[in-house]
Design a protein around this motif. Structure first.
Motif, PDB file in Angstrom:
ATOM      1  N   LEU A 449      -2.876  13.397  -4.663  1.00 52.26           N
ATOM      2  CA  LEU A 449      -3.278  11.989  -4.617  1.00 52.26           C
ATOM      3  C   LEU A 449      -2.168  11.119  -4.060  1.00 52.26           C
ATOM      4  CD1 LEU A 449      -5.242  11.524  -7.978  1.00 52.26           C
ATOM      5  CD2 LEU A 449      -6.107  12.104  -5.713  1.00 52.26           C
ATOM      6  N   THR A 450      -0.926  11.446  -4.412  1.00 58.57           N
ATOM      7  CA  THR A 450       0.209  10.668  -3.882  1.00 58.57           C
ATOM      8  C   THR A 450       0.276  10.779  -2.365  1.00 58.57           C
ATOM      9  OG1 THR A 450       1.590  12.595  -4.380  1.00 58.57           O
ATOM     10  CG2 THR A 450       1.590  10.800  -5.979  1.00 58.57           C
ATOM     11  N   GLU A 451      -0.069  11.950  -1.844  1.00 62.71           N
ATOM     12  CA  GLU A 451      -0.087  12.139  -0.394  1.00 62.71           C
ATOM     13  C   GLU A 451      -1.269  11.414   0.240  1.00 62.71           C
ATOM     14  OE1 GLU A 451       1.925  16.621  -0.540  1.00 62.71           O
ATOM     15  OE2 GLU A 451      -0.252  16.384  -0.363  1.00 62.71           O
ATOM     16  N   LYS A 452      -2.387  11.370  -0.457  1.00 62.82           N
ATOM     17  CA  LYS A 452      -3.549  10.649   0.058  1.00 62.82           C
ATOM     18  C   LYS A 452      -3.239   9.164   0.215  1.00 62.82           C
ATOM     19  CE  LYS A 452      -7.189  13.627  -1.880  1.00 62.82           C
ATOM     20  NZ  LYS A 452      -7.768  14.100  -0.603  1.00 62.82           N
ATOM     21  N   VAL A 453      -2.536   8.592  -0.764  1.00 63.00           N
ATOM     22  CA  VAL A 453      -2.203   7.168  -0.693  1.00 63.00           C
ATOM     23  C   VAL A 453      -1.433   6.869   0.584  1.00 63.00           C
ATOM     24  CG1 VAL A 453      -0.874   5.312  -1.769  1.00 63.00           C
ATOM     25  CG2 VAL A 453      -2.216   6.859  -3.205  1.00 63.00           C
ATOM     26  N   GLU A 454      -0.459   7.698   0.890  1.00 64.22           N
ATOM     27  CA  GLU A 454       0.338   7.492   2.108  1.00 64.22           C
ATOM     28  C   GLU A 454      -0.524   7.670   3.361  1.00 64.22           C
ATOM     29  OE1 GLU A 454       3.663  10.098   1.975  1.00 64.22           O
ATOM     30  OE2 GLU A 454       4.542   9.184   0.171  1.00 64.22           O
ATOM     31  N   ARG A 455      -1.391   8.681   3.353  1.00 59.22           N
ATOM     32  CA  ARG A 455      -2.229   8.927   4.529  1.00 59.22           C
ATOM     33  C   ARG A 455      -3.220   7.795   4.749  1.00 59.22           C
ATOM     34  NH1 ARG A 455      -7.127  11.535   5.347  1.00 59.22           N
ATOM     35  NH2 ARG A 455      -7.183  12.410   3.235  1.00 59.22           N
ATOM     36  N   TYR A 456      -3.810   7.283   3.672  1.00 56.72           N
ATOM     37  CA  TYR A 456      -4.767   6.191   3.815  1.00 56.72           C
ATOM     38  C   TYR A 456      -4.113   4.951   4.423  1.00 56.72           C
ATOM     39  CZ  TYR A 456      -7.986   8.825   0.773  1.00 56.72           C
ATOM     40  OH  TYR A 456      -8.814   9.779   0.248  1.00 56.72           O
ATOM     41  N   GLN A 457      -2.862   4.726   4.082  1.00 50.83           N
ATOM     42  CA  GLN A 457      -2.152   3.587   4.671  1.00 50.83           C
ATOM     43  C   GLN A 457      -1.870   3.825   6.158  1.00 50.83           C
ATOM     44  OE1 GLN A 457       1.035   1.768   1.991  1.00 50.83           O
ATOM     45  NE2 GLN A 457       0.623   3.695   0.907  1.00 50.83           N
ATOM     46  N   ASP A 458      -1.395   5.032   6.475  1.00 52.86           N
ATOM     47  CA  ASP A 458      -1.001   5.332   7.852  1.00 52.86           C
ATOM     48  C   ASP A 458      -2.206   5.517   8.761  1.00 52.86           C
ATOM     49  OD1 ASP A 458       1.607   5.272   6.979  1.00 52.86           O
ATOM     50  OD2 ASP A 458       1.773   7.450   6.752  1.00 52.86           O
ATOM     51  N   GLU A 459      -3.201   6.272   8.289  1.00 57.10           N
ATOM     52  CA  GLU A 459      -4.322   6.648   9.146  1.00 57.10           C
ATOM     53  C   GLU A 459      -5.413   5.595   9.186  1.00 57.10           C
ATOM     54  OE1 GLU A 459      -7.501  10.385   9.397  1.00 57.10           O
ATOM     55  OE2 GLU A 459      -5.561  10.646   8.404  1.00 57.10           O
ATOM     56  N   TYR A 460      -5.643   4.912   8.053  1.00 50.74           N
ATOM     57  CA  TYR A 460      -6.757   3.960   7.969  1.00 50.74           C
ATOM     58  C   TYR A 460      -6.304   2.506   7.868  1.00 50.74           C
ATOM     59  CZ  TYR A 460      -9.272   8.263   6.791  1.00 50.74           C
ATOM     60  OH  TYR A 460      -9.792   9.526   6.800  1.00 50.74           O
ATOM     61  N   ASP A 461      -4.998   2.308   7.855  1.00 53.31           N
ATOM     62  CA  ASP A 461      -4.429   0.952   7.810  1.00 53.31           C
ATOM     63  C   ASP A 461      -4.867   0.180   6.561  1.00 53.31           C
ATOM     64  OD1 ASP A 461      -2.725  -0.958   8.895  1.00 53.31           O
ATOM     65  OD2 ASP A 461      -4.364  -2.032   9.888  1.00 53.31           O
ATOM     66  N   LEU A 462      -5.036   0.890   5.433  1.00 53.10           N
ATOM     67  CA  LEU A 462      -5.333   0.220   4.167  1.00 53.10           C
ATOM     68  C   LEU A 462      -4.036  -0.299   3.552  1.00 53.10           C
ATOM     69  CD1 LEU A 462      -7.894   2.653   2.458  1.00 53.10           C
ATOM     70  CD2 LEU A 462      -8.352   0.738   4.005  1.00 53.10           C
ATOM     71  N   SER A 463      -4.124  -1.365   2.784  1.00 57.94           N
ATOM     72  CA  SER A 463      -2.953  -1.848   2.069  1.00 57.94           C
ATOM     73  C   SER A 463      -2.550  -0.827   1.018  1.00 57.94           C
ATOM     74  CB  SER A 463      -3.252  -3.182   1.397  1.00 57.94           C
ATOM     75  OG  SER A 463      -4.208  -3.013   0.357  1.00 57.94           O
ATOM     76  N   ALA A 464      -1.300  -0.922   0.568  1.00 59.93           N
ATOM     77  CA  ALA A 464      -0.812   0.043  -0.422  1.00 59.93           C
ATOM     78  C   ALA A 464      -1.658   0.014  -1.689  1.00 59.93           C
ATOM     79  CB  ALA A 464       0.655  -0.244  -0.751  1.00 59.93           C
ATOM     80  N   GLY A 465      -2.010  -1.201  -2.140  1.00 60.34           N
ATOM     81  CA  GLY A 465      -2.788  -1.324  -3.366  1.00 60.34           C
ATOM     82  C   GLY A 465      -4.183  -0.754  -3.224  1.00 60.34           C
ATOM     83  N   LEU A 466      -4.855  -1.061  -2.104  1.00 56.75           N
ATOM     84  CA  LEU A 466      -6.214  -0.568  -1.898  1.00 56.75           C
ATOM     85  C   LEU A 466      -6.206   0.941  -1.684  1.00 56.75           C
ATOM     86  CD1 LEU A 466      -9.180  -1.253  -1.645  1.00 56.75           C
ATOM     87  CD2 LEU A 466      -8.832  -1.753   0.789  1.00 56.75           C
ATOM     88  N   ALA A 467      -5.205   1.438  -0.974  1.00 58.05           N
ATOM     89  CA  ALA A 467      -5.102   2.882  -0.754  1.00 58.05           C
ATOM     90  C   ALA A 467      -4.949   3.625  -2.079  1.00 58.05           C
ATOM     91  CB  ALA A 467      -3.919   3.190   0.163  1.00 58.05           C
ATOM     92  N   GLU A 468      -4.156   3.078  -2.988  1.00 60.82           N
ATOM     93  CA  GLU A 468      -3.966   3.722  -4.285  1.00 60.82           C
ATOM     94  C   GLU A 468      -5.239   3.652  -5.120  1.00 60.82           C
ATOM     95  OE1 GLU A 468      -0.916   3.654  -8.119  1.00 60.82           O
ATOM     96  OE2 GLU A 468      -0.523   2.403  -6.369  1.00 60.82           O
ATOM     97  N   GLN A 469      -5.913   2.510  -5.087  1.00 62.22           N
ATOM     98  CA  GLN A 469      -7.174   2.384  -5.833  1.00 62.22           C
ATOM     99  C   GLN A 469      -8.187   3.434  -5.388  1.00 62.22           C
ATOM    100  OE1 GLN A 469      -7.961  -1.938  -5.124  1.00 62.22           O
ATOM    101  NE2 GLN A 469      -8.431  -1.960  -7.292  1.00 62.22           N
ATOM    102  N   VAL A 470      -8.310   3.607  -4.078  1.00 61.58           N
ATOM    103  CA  VAL A 470      -9.296   4.552  -3.556  1.00 61.58           C
ATOM    104  C   VAL A 470      -8.896   5.982  -3.891  1.00 61.58           C
ATOM    105  CG1 VAL A 470     -10.349   5.473  -1.459  1.00 61.58           C
ATOM    106  CG2 VAL A 470     -10.008   3.024  -1.695  1.00 61.58           C
ATOM    107  N   ALA A 471      -7.617   6.326  -3.658  1.00 59.71           N
ATOM    108  CA  ALA A 471      -7.168   7.705  -3.869  1.00 59.71           C
ATOM    109  C   ALA A 471      -7.334   8.122  -5.324  1.00 59.71           C
ATOM    110  CB  ALA A 471      -5.718   7.858  -3.430  1.00 59.71           C
ATOM    111  N   TYR A 472      -7.023   7.236  -6.259  1.00 58.94           N
ATOM    112  CA  TYR A 472      -7.096   7.558  -7.681  1.00 58.94           C
ATOM    113  C   TYR A 472      -8.456   7.222  -8.285  1.00 58.94           C
ATOM    114  CZ  TYR A 472      -2.108   8.596  -8.006  1.00 58.94           C
ATOM    115  OH  TYR A 472      -0.867   9.179  -7.866  1.00 58.94           O
TER     116      TYR A 472
END
Length: 622
Positions: A449-472
């Motif tokens: 999940l920690t890796e997903k958060v980083e990928r969602y930010q880099d690949e999908y341009d999501l904010s850090a907070g939204l990326a973490e919400q989605v991943a978890y």
């Protein structure tokens, strides 16, 4: 409660994490893994269970004690219930989807899969399984996770069938629901490497994150349970069952350490007093004509009052061993296991309608002096006799210190006695299910999940907070599916983590929305059939009537996209209606008119299109 020096006390703790897997079918049959409401039950049947001997002729003591309580078990069956669940047909082969999932989990913990996995039967006679045992399979061993206070070893990983869901106590026994029975369950046992409450919590959180990283575990209340094994150097191993919330684990450990430390202190004080436990006696005659409602009620029903003198225990039975729990509460737990409502003891009497004179007569009847205590049970005669014997047994253990036992977690972070610790005699081979040979080579390692958060930010341009919400979040697998199918990542993320939350706060029954509902709604927005602004209304319509398709709900709610001509016509009407404001304010009127236009269009048009057309119409008149 003051914090203890855990190193000095020799705290040793380990975890057992039980997590339901999100598979299509159950572990040994093809029934669905969805929970049902008890009202949906179509029929019931009853069973009585008793312990059996192991292959070596032994009987598990925990099962033997459980069987001493004569109870009928009633089971709620459904239109999907099969003969395997009823124990009227042998189990089928081990579910391959569940096996692949636990192999993924094993990889995340650097565990070594076994060469051959053999299904075992684990004796359980509390009614939670129709067969009287739970099927369990060792899949992998020898792993490790990291915590801030050092590595915690993972001893074993097992694939099990979930137990039946306890619905309620009945006059005859216990009622269970069969919808949960057989759902695949992974059990992860750590080594006793945990040395503080904080490390216990961190280890549990780490394991939970690894489990969710697979995207193949069930989410929600009751889908994950933690058992905690705790001991201190002068105490004993205690298994605490059914910790529902991760946040409670550190408090559970703290309270159990305190309980064991205080029981050790009590043992030392009892040794100094040369304390002992006397013989149980019938003291019914002491309470003839009593004003105590509890005792009088038992006697009026033909029951008895049984007592046990506790020599040297005066003032100790009422001693607190955990928040709002005393040594007498520990005694009472044992009595309750044998059917009594509880106990009275002289550290709390006179009270509850029992007079000073009755207390004096009670002491005299059992030969107890001022330094002694007396415990009593009032109930049906056979219940009173069995319960007071259990109290006497537990009081005897107090002279030795801390008993090894299985305890249940309470909501306040304390625990209660359940049964003795189970032994090896409860496990024996399952002869109806063939062994399997796990092959981890074909199982990909999940992304953390920690890796997903980083990928969602880099690949999908999501904010850090939204990326973490989605991943978890519980709908992370759905997010990945719809984005792979072409849905805009920001739209998908905000829908799953913001729009659904807002609808829930507005009391919309979003729990009725399936992944298929949400996927269909996002598909309609992607295709332009419904504008972005109509998405919340469409989700609400589906939540209110989940039997409809997304297209049917959109048509019923008139949520289809309006074409540009219809949009312009509506906007022109709004502008002309506010012609004076437009002439006076020009483009400054835009903000107020934008809201009015969107309201008039009722979510049928995309905001960008409305904005563009409104600006044009204002400029024509400014």
């Amino acid at each position: 409660m003051s914090e203890y020096d855990y190193d000095e006390l020799g705290l040793v703790a380990g975890l057992e994490i039980h997590q339901q897997l999100d598979t299509a079918t159950k572990l040994f049959c093809q029934c669905p893994t969805e929970l049902r409401e008890p009202e949906e039950s179509t029929r019931t049947f009853t069973r009585y269970l008793h312990p059996t001997r192991s292959e070596l002729g032994e009987i598990d003591q925990a099962a033997l004690e459980e069987s001493k309580v004569d109870r009928e078990f009633e089971y709620l069956a459904y239109d999907s219930t099969c003969l395997v669940e009823e124990d009227d047909e042998p189990p089928h082969e081990l579910d391959n989807e569940a096996l692949e999932t636990v192999l993924e989990i094993a990889q995340l913990m650097d565990m070594k899969p076994v060469d051959q996995a053999n299904v075992m039967r684990k004796l359980v006679v509390d009614g939670s399984n129709t067969s009287g045992f739970q099927r369990s399979t060792l899949i992998a061993t020898e792993g490790e996770i990291e915590t801030d206070d050092g590595a915690v070893g993972i001893e074993d990983l097992l694939l099990e069938e979930e137990s039946a869901q306890r619905v309620e106590e009945t006059d005859e026994g216990v009622r269970y629901s069969l919808d949960r029975l057989g759902i695949p369950l992974v059990e992860i046992g750590t080594k006793p490497d945990i040395s503080s409450p904080e490390q216990a919590l961190e280890a549990a959180e780490r394991i939970g994150m690894l489990l969710r990283s697979t995207g193949k575990v069930k989410r929600g209340l009751g889908t994950i349970r933690q058992d905690v094994n705790v001991s201190i150097a002068e105490g004993a191993r205690v298994e605490i069952k059914g910790v529902q919330s991760l946040d409670d684990i550190d408090d559970i450990v703290r309270n159990e350490v305190a309980r064991q430390a205080r029981l050790v202190e009590i043992r030392e004080e009892l040794e100094g007093r040369e304390a002992s436990v006397g013989e149980t006696q019938d003291v019914t005659g002491v309470f003839e004509g009593t004003d105590s409602g509890v005792i009088g009620g038992a006697l009026d029903s033909g029951g008895s009052v049984m007592a046990v003198p506790l020599y040297g225990f005066d003032g100790i039975v009422g001693r607190e061993v955990a928040p709002d729990r005393r040594l007498g509460t520990e005694f009472s737990d044992y009595a309750k296991r044998h059917g009594a409502g509880g106990i009275f003891h002289t550290d709390e009497l006179p009270a509850y309608g029992v007079t000073e004179e009755e207390v004096a007569d009670l002491r005299e009847a059992v030969g107890a002096g001022s330094e002694d205590a007396v415990a009593i049970v009032a109930a049906e005669t056979d219940v009173a006799e069995g319960s007071i014997e259990a109290v006497a047994e537990r009081a005897g253990v107090a002279l030795e210190g801390v008993p090894e036992e299985t305890r249940g977690a309470n909501d306040d972070g304390t625990t209660r006695y359940l049964r003795p610790l189970p032994g090896a005699a409860r496990m024996y081979p399952e002869t109806d299910v063939p062994p399997v040979e796990p092959d981890p080579s074909e199982v990909p390692e999940p992304e953390l999940l920690t890796e997903k958060v980083e990928r969602y930010q880099d690949e999908y341009d999501l904010s850090a907070g939204l990326a973490e919400q989605v991943a978890y979040g519980r709908r992370m697998p759905l997010f990945e599916d719809v984005v792979t199918d072409g849905t805009d990542p920001t739209l998908a993320a905000t829908t799953l983590e913001s729009t659904l939350t807002e609808l829930r706060r507005d009391d919309v029954p979003v729990e009725n929305l399936t992944d298929s509902h949400i996927e269909a709604v996002l598909g309609m927005v992607d295709a332009g059939d419904v504008p972005n602004e109509g998405l919340p209304d469409l989700l609400e319509a589906l939540a209110e009537e989940p039997g409809r398709t997304a297209a049917e709900a959109a048509e019923a709610a008139d949520l289809g996209s309006a074409d540009e001509d219809a949009v312009r016509e509506t906007i022109v009407e709004v502008v002309e209606r506010n012609e004076g404001q437009v002439e006076e304010e020009g483009m400054q009127a835009f903000s107020g008119l934008m809201g009015e236009c969107m309201g008039a269009l009722r979510g049928k048009a995309d905001g960008d299109l409305v904005s563009e057309v409104l600006r044009e119409e204002i400029q024509k008149r400014a």
